[in-house]
Design a protein around this motif. Sequence first.
Motif, PDB file in Angstrom:
ATOM      1  N   GLN A 164       0.736  -1.312   0.390  1.00  0.00           N
ATOM      2  CA  GLN A 164       0.252   0.182  -0.176  1.00  0.00           C
ATOM      3  C   GLN A 164       0.744   1.648   0.185  1.00  0.00           C
ATOM      4  O   GLN A 164       0.429   2.528  -0.320  1.00  0.00           O
ATOM      5  CB  GLN A 164      -0.841   0.135   1.218  1.00  0.00           C
ATOM      6  CG  GLN A 164      -1.634  -1.175   1.341  1.00  0.00           C
ATOM      7  CD  GLN A 164      -2.485  -1.145   2.363  1.00  0.00           C
ATOM      8  OE1 GLN A 164      -3.559  -0.492   3.024  1.00  0.00           O
ATOM      9  NE2 GLN A 164      -2.566  -1.629   3.043  1.00  0.00           N
ATOM     10  N   ARG A 167       2.762   1.842  -3.750  1.00  0.00           N
ATOM     11  CA  ARG A 167       1.574   2.010  -4.589  1.00  0.00           C
ATOM     12  C   ARG A 167       1.080   3.562  -4.027  1.00  0.00           C
ATOM     13  O   ARG A 167       1.218   4.591  -4.741  1.00  0.00           O
ATOM     14  CB  ARG A 167       0.233   1.404  -4.221  1.00  0.00           C
ATOM     15  CG  ARG A 167       0.201  -0.320  -4.609  1.00  0.00           C
ATOM     16  CD  ARG A 167       0.201  -0.094  -6.000  1.00  0.00           C
ATOM     17  NE  ARG A 167      -0.578   0.112  -6.156  1.00  0.00           N
ATOM     18  CZ  ARG A 167      -1.446   1.229  -7.675  1.00  0.00           C
ATOM     19  NH1 ARG A 167      -0.448   1.559  -8.061  1.00  0.00           N
ATOM     20  NH2 ARG A 167      -1.802   1.376  -8.420  1.00  0.00           N
ATOM     21  N   ARG A 172       4.080   0.344  -9.494  1.00  0.00           N
ATOM     22  CA  ARG A 172       3.454  -0.215  -9.793  1.00  0.00           C
ATOM     23  C   ARG A 172       4.064  -1.499  -9.026  1.00  0.00           C
ATOM     24  O   ARG A 172       5.245  -1.957  -8.803  1.00  0.00           O
ATOM     25  CB  ARG A 172       4.418  -1.120 -11.190  1.00  0.00           C
ATOM     26  CG  ARG A 172       3.474  -2.340 -11.468  1.00  0.00           C
ATOM     27  CD  ARG A 172       3.927  -2.947 -12.735  1.00  0.00           C
ATOM     28  NE  ARG A 172       3.190  -3.713 -13.454  1.00  0.00           N
ATOM     29  CZ  ARG A 172       3.362  -4.793 -14.249  1.00  0.00           C
ATOM     30  NH1 ARG A 172       4.727  -4.093 -14.858  1.00  0.00           N
ATOM     31  NH2 ARG A 172       3.442  -5.619 -14.621  1.00  0.00           N
ATOM     32  N   VAL A 173       3.504  -2.351  -8.078  1.00  0.00           N
ATOM     33  CA  VAL A 173       3.475  -3.479  -7.495  1.00  0.00           C
ATOM     34  C   VAL A 173       3.128  -4.998  -7.893  1.00  0.00           C
ATOM     35  O   VAL A 173       2.205  -5.235  -8.287  1.00  0.00           O
ATOM     36  CB  VAL A 173       2.798  -3.256  -6.184  1.00  0.00           C
ATOM     37  CG1 VAL A 173       3.772  -4.174  -4.852  1.00  0.00           C
ATOM     38  CG2 VAL A 173       3.597  -1.798  -5.297  1.00  0.00           C
ATOM     39  N   GLY A 189      -3.900  -3.159  -4.577  1.00  0.00           N
ATOM     40  CA  GLY A 189      -3.886  -3.122  -5.709  1.00  0.00           C
ATOM     41  C   GLY A 189      -1.937  -2.933  -6.381  1.00  0.00           C
ATOM     42  O   GLY A 189      -1.199  -2.733  -7.165  1.00  0.00           O
ATOM     43  N   ALA A 190      -2.175  -4.709  -5.726  1.00  0.00           N
ATOM     44  CA  ALA A 190      -0.728  -4.871  -6.128  1.00  0.00           C
ATOM     45  C   ALA A 190      -1.315  -6.286  -7.489  1.00  0.00           C
ATOM     46  O   ALA A 190      -2.216  -6.242  -7.387  1.00  0.00           O
ATOM     47  CB  ALA A 190       0.282  -5.511  -4.833  1.00  0.00           C
TER      48      ALA A 190
END
Length: 308
Positions: A164, A167, A172-173, A189-190
Amino acid sequence: MRAITYSRYGGADVLELTEQPTPKVGPDSVLVRVRAASVNPVDWKVRAGYLDAVMDVTFPVVPGWDVAGVVERVGLDTPELQVGDEVYGYVRRDWVQGGTFAELVAAPVRTLARKPASLSFEEAAAVPLAGLTAYQTILRAGVRDGQTVLVHAAAGGVGAFAVQIARSLGARVIGTASTRNHEYLRGLGAEPVEYGDGLVDRVRAIAPGGVDVILDYGGDDLVATSRALLADGGTVASIVDAAARDELGGHYVWVRPDTADLDALTALLDAGTVKVDVAEVFELADAAAAHEASQTGHVRGKVVVRVA
């Protein structure tokens, strides 16, 4: 005061609910009425004696380094905090003895910050050690907007915070995790990938140019994986493998208490940019069960102990 203590190394069965004297408050410390604490893997590793070679331990030990509570008394020189302030922190000293699994803890002000207003005490107690670990490894690695970051053990307590935070910086994860945690990582968000054999090929399939940063919170074959995946000029930071520093020229990080870093986390938490995942809440008398839950290694999110 009531506190969980242990007087010898061993399993969770050495933990006992006992009566202990109220801690003395030093000039640069405050006395915190503990509302909640949380369990981290280091807690049961210290209890088992695994860190005896690197940390001084004075028995009986009150375990726990994470805390959320209310300032009950201030030291002689603590202008940062006042009685009644709601605080949270990572109360680690240079020796192990007076921890946070107690009704009261004397905490140096350098280990505390004001509690995020948006969080309950139980949620706040889940943040400090894991959140600071993620934040400080990200700072050390220099994560920035536009980079591609690979997070090993991304669904764990530290990894979830790292996903988190990275991000929020515009990175970009890609996160390694078991298949059952892939949807969870997508929600953070990964882009999830299965760890284990074939990891390099799976990451290359979605990031053909490699990755700019590797954040290692529990991956396997760190050296080989990093050499195969790091782009030119890339770096690695690890909390579990000194080879990140010694063989890869990156960073080996041991988290430190830091008020400013906690304040930065507070801003992210109160903005809703970073969420806290509490897996289970135990009462103080059930601290042994809380340790056992953490020690299974299969908990997603933090194990919290409610004290008051």
